[in-house]
Write a protein that holds these residues in place. Sequence first.
Motif, mmCIF file in Angstrom:
data_model
loop_
_atom_site.group_PDB
_atom_site.id
_atom_site.type_symbol
_atom_site.label_atom_id
_atom_site.label_comp_id
_atom_site.label_asym_id
_atom_site.label_seq_id
_atom_site.Cartn_x
_atom_site.Cartn_y
_atom_site.Cartn_z
ATOM 1 N N LEU A 206 4.551 -33.418 62.469
ATOM 2 C CA LEU A 206 5.664 -34.151 61.889
ATOM 3 C C LEU A 206 5.085 -35.104 60.861
ATOM 4 C CD1 LEU A 206 8.748 -34.398 62.142
ATOM 5 C CD2 LEU A 206 8.380 -36.310 63.710
ATOM 6 N N VAL A 262 14.386 -27.892 66.527
ATOM 7 C CA VAL A 262 14.076 -28.913 65.524
ATOM 8 C C VAL A 262 12.693 -28.667 64.926
ATOM 9 C CG1 VAL A 262 13.608 -31.371 65.176
ATOM 10 C CG2 VAL A 262 15.626 -30.649 66.481
ATOM 11 N N ASN A 263 11.716 -28.367 65.791
ATOM 12 C CA ASN A 263 10.368 -28.076 65.297
ATOM 13 C C ASN A 263 10.371 -26.889 64.345
ATOM 14 O OD1 ASN A 263 8.773 -28.897 68.465
ATOM 15 N ND2 ASN A 263 9.073 -30.158 66.664
ATOM 16 N N TRP A 266 11.753 -27.784 61.011
ATOM 17 C CA TRP A 266 10.870 -28.649 60.236
ATOM 18 C C TRP A 266 9.826 -27.851 59.461
ATOM 19 C CZ3 TRP A 266 11.120 -33.427 58.616
ATOM 20 C CH2 TRP A 266 9.975 -34.022 58.080
ATOM 21 N N ARG A 271 13.794 -24.158 54.329
ATOM 22 C CA ARG A 271 14.456 -24.700 55.520
ATOM 23 C C ARG A 271 15.938 -24.355 55.542
ATOM 24 N NH1 ARG A 271 12.968 -30.375 55.571
ATOM 25 N NH2 ARG A 271 10.975 -29.526 56.240
#
Length: 316
Positions: A206, A262-263, A266, A271
């Motif tokens: 992240l 979510v990962n 990311w 995206r």
Amino acid sequence: MSAAHVWAVFSTFRPGEAALDAVASVTAQVEGVIVVDDGSGPAADAVLSALEAAGVTVVRRGANDGIAAALNDGIDRAREAGAEFVVTFDQDSWVEPGFVSALVAAHDAATAAGDRVGLMVPEHFAGVRQQRGPVAPFGDAVNVIQSGMLIPASVIAAEGALREDFFIDLVDTEFELRLRRRGWRVLAAGGVRMEHALGTKYRRELFGLTVALPGIPPEITLSTPFRYFYRLRNRLVLNREYFVSAPRQIARDSLLDGIHFVNAAWVARPRRALLRLYRAAFVAALRGRMGRMPAALAPIAAEIRWSAPVIESEQR
């Protein structure tokens, strides 16, 4: 009950030569092996012909209808051949000698103890523990994976087959939850292991920093992008249908899946393409549109690449 009453059913899709080793690892442990190819086409002919030459029953399906349909086809054929148990596999799994007999022995021990056994899985699947609580001859399983599931034929007759409208992903979880809701025990055989090639692992990052939190490893195994449509849609359907009967499992799994989604978003490039898959999956679940992913989404999924750093690519 001896392994002579067990048939193995494999599903394949565009199998490589590793599938030959996977099937060979179990052939001597069962009465018969059925390999159902899920619409691979001519690209799989060499591997499938080699399996036929080895005495394996091979079924070539003309269309790609999903893993549940392929396994159900093989399970039906095994039952027609007199199987009292079927054990399901995919092309990336292989077992050690004694694997099937260990599952059958654990099933028989649980049955002798008065349990109504719906299915039996190995305690360890590729290093992931599928059993809750202390190791014993058998114990309650959690988050079972279809490869390595020993299912009594009588359970299929009583409760129905795998859900084909799920197509792929969470087919095993739905079956597990359905059996539990109907009073069957879903068990793991203590000490039994199964090997499986899990694929490519990526570093969980992240803002360029590795993320490692309690209970969340610093790596993530990402699926082929198109599967995120099925993973999200089927997760939402499971939550709706089984929250009342399995609230703790649904809540825990939804949290873990949410982190994973979510990962994935990311590190997805572009995206927006993955987010379009997510949106389509949400709408499909809301409107009850099951089965194959809409064809219009295939080129969108094909655009997606993962930008996370590769830790290892697990191939066999």
